[in-house]
Design a protein around this motif. Structure first.
Motif: not given
Length: 719
Positions: A81, A83, A86, A88, A229, A233, A243-244, A246-247, A250-251
């Protein structure tokens, strides 16, 4: 200075500034593996299995390259993780264990946990690395903070200067200066503006055939790393529990949504890899928003076989097509799918997907609360075909199949669905949202009721109890508790009876008798409306089993492990338990530990026995897989390791096509089975799995187990 190899793959493309700063500050010198070439692709055969995505297989190639380099250590982080809140992708979490089970490089590997949800463990792991490098341990936290700050500053640098990851890394490694890339920003009005969304380990790898440069020939290009970022978000907050996600995915999703909603792009290109699990979830949201806004969307999925000529042709066709025509195609009004549009009524009629015996259990719970239900039709080829018409290409089979069942239940009159959630490493937590999105895009109306874990109670308790109230149509609390108790009792009885069936099949004289007795039990339990009746049916079942004539056999013991839905759904697993238990000349006792009640006892009820067994499984798995990768990936490893100690002859591993946790487990099991000295047969189940080939492989595996048992019993032969 100690030389530390860093594979130029996967997490490198996201966190190289962090890794480089961390290693340098700890006294090491970073040695990068060479850029990917055609020769690198040819080395991907070192990956033990074909199922991982191209990015994972390339990671194996880059590690192999570093093994032969002049470096003391190879840095392979356990990226869990980056962040808090959440995770990976499971394959990124498990890559270190996949690598160490394949290559005999022992102490040369440095695998610190990078886990922002467990900073203490992260610091402890870095203390170990500091010790290896001769660095003072008391400065590790300071180095960690400095490295994260540099990573954040570098990300801002890319956003401010609208640089791709590839361009920014060239500046970081002093291979070029910032002025070299300013030309991209000269014409601010340049059109069209094209969003190219994908993992940087796809966009800037050899297999992409210079995608970014090709699109820049047509106009201005935006990539995820160019979006602030904060904007990402803000977009993810607009998705339930976004927000949960996978990091890294999410990007991708957040940047795509931001670019589209703010009309910063005229066209969008989604670039992915074949069998990328998280991308199948991201794809659904991107496609929905592009459709809504009338933004032309091109989806490109790449692998090692992707040819440059074909890729260029698709790009040219997409860019040369008139935007107005594309918008007309994209904004077509959706028509109802397979069934007339379902109008919500005041009284909910609740449907729910099946898994093993859960259809009986959930139906019982809801009916006892006074809720009208539509039981799911038995899973069939039609169910899967209906789901395939809507589902993203590389989504896992359980999502596709249950999506198809939902369509069938709508046809039967359901107007509400009950689904579980719980965001984590596996895609299961996203099923309900994606299924709702896909079905409603086709004009279907229904209410999706999502049950998540009530824990921690302070945070999730109120929402959980409100959902229960909605699902049970406002039934009194005591009635809900009573219905849950009855449902759980039915579940335990049915699963205990199945365990009896698995044992008796190996000994019964007249094959199939125990299955007839079980079918009578199941029909009775389905109709039972009180605890006493359920107990009576089970007592009758056990009495009937005593009348079955048994033979004195010496059966093989075969353990079934894998993903729980595939293990419990007979249509999908070709009724493997019955097949193994009905062989003419080979008797087999099938052992399957994973059940719904087993999961509930270990994860919700926390019974002493289940918790103890869970620790045993985790301990058995830890030499091969140290991290929890979601689903039942770790259990597949641990149960196989325990089977080798508990007198089991062989293990059969079942996994759905593209299942991320089981891809990790499968990759490790191919190596671990030799170390454990137990044969493992893995089946990757998809809608294309043929029954004949499935059974042929099973027969061959049983013959192998018989030969192996003979060789162990008579090492010198009959003499």
């Amino acid at each position: 200075m100690i030389k530390i190899g860093l594979p130029r793959a996967m997490s490198y493309y996201y966190l190289y500034p962090f890794f480089k700063t961390l290693i340098s500050e700890l006294g090491g010198e970073v040695i990068l593996s060479k850029l990917t070439t055609k020769a690198t692709l040819e080395e991907m055969s070192v990956c033990p299995t074909d199922e991982p995505c191209l990015a994972v297989k390339l990671y194996f190639s880059h590690v192999k390259q570093l093994i032969d380099e002049d470096c003391e250590y190879i840095f392979i982080p356990r990226l869990i993780s980056v962040e808090e809140g959440n995770f990976c992708c499971p394959k990124i979490i498990g890559i270190a264990d996949m690598i160490t089970n394949t290559f005999d490089i022992g102490e040369r590997v440095l695998s610190p946990r990078i886990d922002m949800s467990n900073k203490q463990q992260m610091v402890e792991d870095l203390h170990y690395i500091a010790k290896c490098l001769g660095f003072k341990k008391n400065k590790v936290i300071e180095v960690l903070d400095k490295s994260w700050k540099f990573q954040k500053d570098f990300s801002k640098f890319m956003v401010d200067n609208k640089l791709t990851t590839e361009e920014a890394y060239a500046i970081l490694d002093k291979k070029s200066g910032i002025d070299h890339y300013k030309e991209h920003e000269e014409d601010k009005e340049q059109v069209p503006a094209i969003g190219v969304i994908g993992h940087p380990y796809v966009l800037y790898e050899w297999v992409s055939h210079n995608l970014i440069q090709r699109f820049r020939q047509y106009g201005k290009v935006f990539t995820p790393e160019m979006v602030d970022k904060k904007h990402i978000k803000d977009q993810m907050k607009q998705i339930y529990e976004g927000e949960k996600l996978w990091h890294f995915e999410a990007q991708m999703l957040g940047s795509a949504l931001y670019l589209m909603k703010n009309r910063l792009i005229d066209r969008l290109v989604l670039v992915g890899l074949f069998e990328c699990g998280p991308e199948s979830i991201v794809e659904a949201y991107i496609e929905e928003e592009a459709d809504r806004l009338g933004i032309p969307l091109l989806k490109l999925f790449l692998d090692e076989q992707t040819g440059e000529a074909g890729l260029v042709t698709r790009i040219e066709a997409f860019m040369d097509t008139d935007i107005q025509n594309l918008e007309e195609e994209v904004t077509v009004v959706h028509k109802p799918f397979h069934t007339e549009k379902v109008l919500l009524r005041e009284k909910p009629i609740v449907g729910f997907p099946a898994m093993g015996q859960l259809d009986i259990v959930i139906d019982s719970i809801l009916k006892e609360c006074g809720v009208e239900t539509v039981k799911p039709p038995a899973l069939s080829t039609r169910s899967i075909e209906l789901g395939k018409e809507l589902a993203p290409e590389f989504v896992c089979l359980p999502l596709t199949a249950t999506l198809g069942q939902m369509i069938e239940m709508l046809e039967l009159g359901a107007n509400s669905f009950l689904m579980v959630s719980g965001k984590g490493r596996c895609r299961l937590g996203w099923y309900a949202q994606i299924q709702e999105l896909l079905l409603k895009r086709k004009g279907l109306s229904f209410n999706m009721m999502i049950i998540d874990s009530p824990f921690p109670l302070r945070k999730n308790g109120l929402n959980f109890f409100n959902t229960i109230k909605q699902v049970t149509n406002g039934a009194r609390f005591d009635r809900v508790i009573k219905s849950l108790a009855l449902g759980y009792h039915k579940l335990e009885v049915l699963e205990n009876a199945q365990a009896v069936c698995r044992r008796i099949r190996a000994y019964e004289s007249q094959r199939g008798q125990i299955d007839q007795v079980f079918n009578l039990l199941r029909a009775g339990i389905d109709q039972a409306s009180d605890y006493r009746t359920v107990t009576k049916f089970y007592k009758n079942f056990m009495e009937e089993t005593e009348t079955i004539k048994l033979e004195d056999t010496n059966p093989l013991k075969v353990a079934l492990v894998g993903e729980i839905w595939v293990l419990l759904e007979p249509f999908v697993n070709m009724e493997i338990e019955k097949f193994l238990g009905s062989r003419e000349n080979i008797r087999v006792v099938v052992e399957r530990e994973l059940t719904v009640s087993h999961w509930l006892q270990g994860n919700i009820l926390y019974t002493k026995k289940a918790v103890k067994r869970g620790k045993e499984i985790q301990k058995a798995a830890s030499p091969y897989l140290k991290e929890y990768v979601g689903g039942h990936g770790r259990e597949s490893i641990g149960l196989t390791a325990l089977a080798s100690q508990e007198g089991v002859d062989g293990v059969i591993h079942l996994m759905p096509f593209t299942c991320m946790p089981e891809i990790v487990a499968h990759n490790i099991l191919t190596q671990a089975s030799d170390k454990l000295d137990i044969p493992v047969l893995s089946f990757i189940i998809s809608d294309q799995t043929g029954e004949a080939g499935f059974e042929t492989r099973l027969e061959a595996f049983l013959e192998l187990l018989l030969e192996r048992r003979f060789e162990k019993t008579y090492p010198m032969g009959w003499s």
